[in-house]
Design an enzyme around this catalytic site. Sequence first.
Site, PDB file in Angstrom:
ATOM      1  N   SER A  36       0.799  -1.228   0.000  1.00 42.61           N
ATOM      2  CA  SER A  36       0.000   0.000   0.000  1.00 42.61           C
ATOM      3  C   SER A  36       0.835   1.283   0.000  1.00 42.61           C
ATOM      4  CB  SER A  36      -0.930  -0.072   1.208  1.00 42.61           C
ATOM      5  OG  SER A  36      -1.967   0.838   1.090  1.00 42.61           O
ATOM      6  N   ASP A  56      -3.258   6.255  -2.749  1.00 41.65           N
ATOM      7  CA  ASP A  56      -1.989   5.660  -2.323  1.00 41.65           C
ATOM      8  C   ASP A  56      -1.641   4.520  -3.289  1.00 41.65           C
ATOM      9  OD1 ASP A  56      -3.790   3.754  -1.548  1.00 41.65           O
ATOM     10  OD2 ASP A  56      -2.920   3.394   0.420  1.00 41.65           O
ATOM     11  N   GLU A 111     -10.638   6.968   8.228  1.00 41.82           N
ATOM     12  CA  GLU A 111      -9.460   7.379   8.974  1.00 41.82           C
ATOM     13  C   GLU A 111      -9.029   8.715   8.370  1.00 41.82           C
ATOM     14  OE1 GLU A 111      -7.157   3.595  10.448  1.00 41.82           O
ATOM     15  OE2 GLU A 111      -7.157   3.645   8.270  1.00 41.82           O
TER      16      GLU A 111
HETATM   17  C1  G16 Z   1      -3.026   0.620   6.504  1.00 42.41           C
HETATM   18  C2  G16 Z   1      -4.333   0.323   7.180  1.00 42.41           C
HETATM   19  C3  G16 Z   1      -4.950   1.618   7.665  1.00 42.41           C
HETATM   20  C4  G16 Z   1      -3.954   2.363   8.557  1.00 42.41           C
HETATM   21  C5  G16 Z   1      -2.605   2.530   7.866  1.00 42.41           C
HETATM   22  C6  G16 Z   1      -1.544   3.055   8.790  1.00 42.41           C
HETATM   23  O1  G16 Z   1      -3.268   1.457   5.415  1.00 42.41           O
HETATM   24  O2  G16 Z   1      -5.176  -0.326   6.279  1.00 42.41           O
HETATM   25  O3  G16 Z   1      -6.112   1.298   8.365  1.00 42.41           O
HETATM   26  O4  G16 Z   1      -4.441   3.625   8.879  1.00 42.41           O
HETATM   27  O5  G16 Z   1      -2.157   1.273   7.392  1.00 42.41           O
HETATM   28  O6  G16 Z   1      -1.458   2.169   9.877  1.00 42.41           O
HETATM   29  P1  G16 Z   1      -0.319   2.228  10.961  1.00 42.41           P
HETATM   30  O7  G16 Z   1      -0.400   3.616  11.534  1.00 42.41           O
HETATM   31  O8  G16 Z   1      -0.639   1.153  11.932  1.00 42.41           O
HETATM   32  O9  G16 Z   1       0.990   2.055  10.241  1.00 42.41           O
HETATM   33  P2  G16 Z   1      -2.650   1.160   3.986  1.00 42.41           P
HETATM   34  O10 G16 Z   1      -3.263   2.188   3.110  1.00 42.41           O
HETATM   35  O11 G16 Z   1      -1.167   1.288   4.125  1.00 42.41           O
HETATM   36  O12 G16 Z   1      -3.092  -0.253   3.708  1.00 42.41           O
END
Ligand code: G16
Length: 529
Positions: A64, A280, A374
């Site tokens: 991601s 993203d 979020e």
């Molecule tokens: C993932 C999760 C999101 C989270 C983000 C950051 O996003 O799916 O729910 O807000 O990571 O998480 P952390 O602060 O625990 O690193 P993505 O878009 O990277 O899949």
Amino acid sequence: MELSLKKLSQGHLKPNNVTFQYGTAGFRMKASLLDYVVFTTGILAALRSKYLQGKTIGIMITASHNPPEDNGVKLVDPMGEMLAQTWEAHATTLANTSSIEALIDEIIKIVDLFEIDLKTQSSVFIARDSRESGPALLKSTIDGLNVFDSAIRDFGLLTTPQLHYLVRAGNSNGSFGHPSSEGYYAKLSIAFKQIYKINGLNNKISIIVDAANGIGAPKVQELIHDNILEYFDHFLVVNNNIENPRLLNYNCGADFVKTNQKLPENIPNPEPFNLYCSFDGDADRIVFYYITEEKHFQLLDGDKISTLLASYFIKLIKLTGLDLSVGVVQTAYANGASTKYLSEVLKVPVECTPTGVKHLHHVAQNFDIGIYFEANGHGTVLFSDNLLNKVSPTSSNLSIKTLYYLTELINQTVGDAISDCLTILLILKLLDNGPNEWNSNYQDLPNKLLKVIVNDRNLFKTTNAERTLVQPKGLQMKIDEKVNQYPNGRSFVRASGTEDAVRVYAEAATKDDSIALADQVAELVKEFS
Ligand code: G16
């Protein structure tokens, strides 16, 4: 099983001195460490499908928003939701086995615990984002799947939300949509056209999309160019180079824009009040933004998206005459001003959960219209069965019809940058609002997000939906002392579940104060780590 496992596991070895953890969004780390993890995750996906009587499970290989050298893997449950949390521990256990014998033992324990009939054929859909490490990790995942009898469909390169859609469609006998990319495009574009037409909209739409040099670029282009281009007077995708994997999320994309609160690279001649958005790397997040006459950057992040959605749905429900509940789910990162606006001005219930779509999603299911976002732009809207039974495309009430098509346009399985983008663009037209009117609903409290690299992020444990630290002991008290020195101050600290870092968030009445508070809390984090 033992024979095929011994054969297929050749070449897949657990690296020494690494402990794997199924985190916020599955496993995520340097791609070079992930081979064994994807192999065991393939095994678990097959077991999960067998346990669910052969229902289709999804595997997405993506990291991601993370940098190009990272990768990750996560499982998608049959309704398109994240893997049930009770199974995350099994994913972690399998990934941490350090010999084939230990792996066999753990598999047998899972089979016994859930009374899994190994004769049931498993069905798995798999896809990946555009990272260089994707093809090799895909191969190892398939080795894991082949330990058992599995029907595997490899969809190649997809956005994460497309895979979530496909899994749900594949399990729904056509009622959710056709399980193909074409089915996904058709579902979204038919709903988009209908909302536009039945509401008599005639102003065309303009948007410039920064696709983070990720897989969202070709997919949003395909959807719009092949289906709904006539509704746009300007549609441009920048940062659309997926041929060079080094560029992924580099100086562009939703995470860059949200964290740095500035335009990404390659926006051509930014004009005041033009609307821009950033996805993203796997297009499951979106943030919007624009610049003012004075060239000030204005961010319309996940909080602004959820407040726009809430105010629109409240108005729409009144017009439908239906009795439906609306609620919003946020995390600790939500700007304090957004929470206040939602509860005091819009008067909708607001819930707070820990970070991670899996947490927000479940709470949003408590409302007829459950809006969850979020602040980083990850979110969607869920509609209850109660609501779905009351709306129809043939209703004589325009608002009920519009609501029906919104349930089709919005990807209810997970946050989806493409679906969210089309939804927000239409809602702005329906409300006859531009970015400035949207932004004027409330003013964000100045805020700052920092990443602190520490030796062991697991030392940082939280409670109260991540707003209070319980470990390291004494740190929360020190943070509170700092917070009390700033008007409207708020700050919290939590370990990231996707990066090897601790995140520090701070907000306060002025920009300078929010930066000073974040810096001071970051210093405390270093002292206590
Ligand atoms: C993932 C999760 C999101 C989270 C983000 C950051 O996003 O799916 O729910 O807000 O990571 O998480 P952390 O602060 O625990 O690193 P993505 O878009 O990277 O899949």
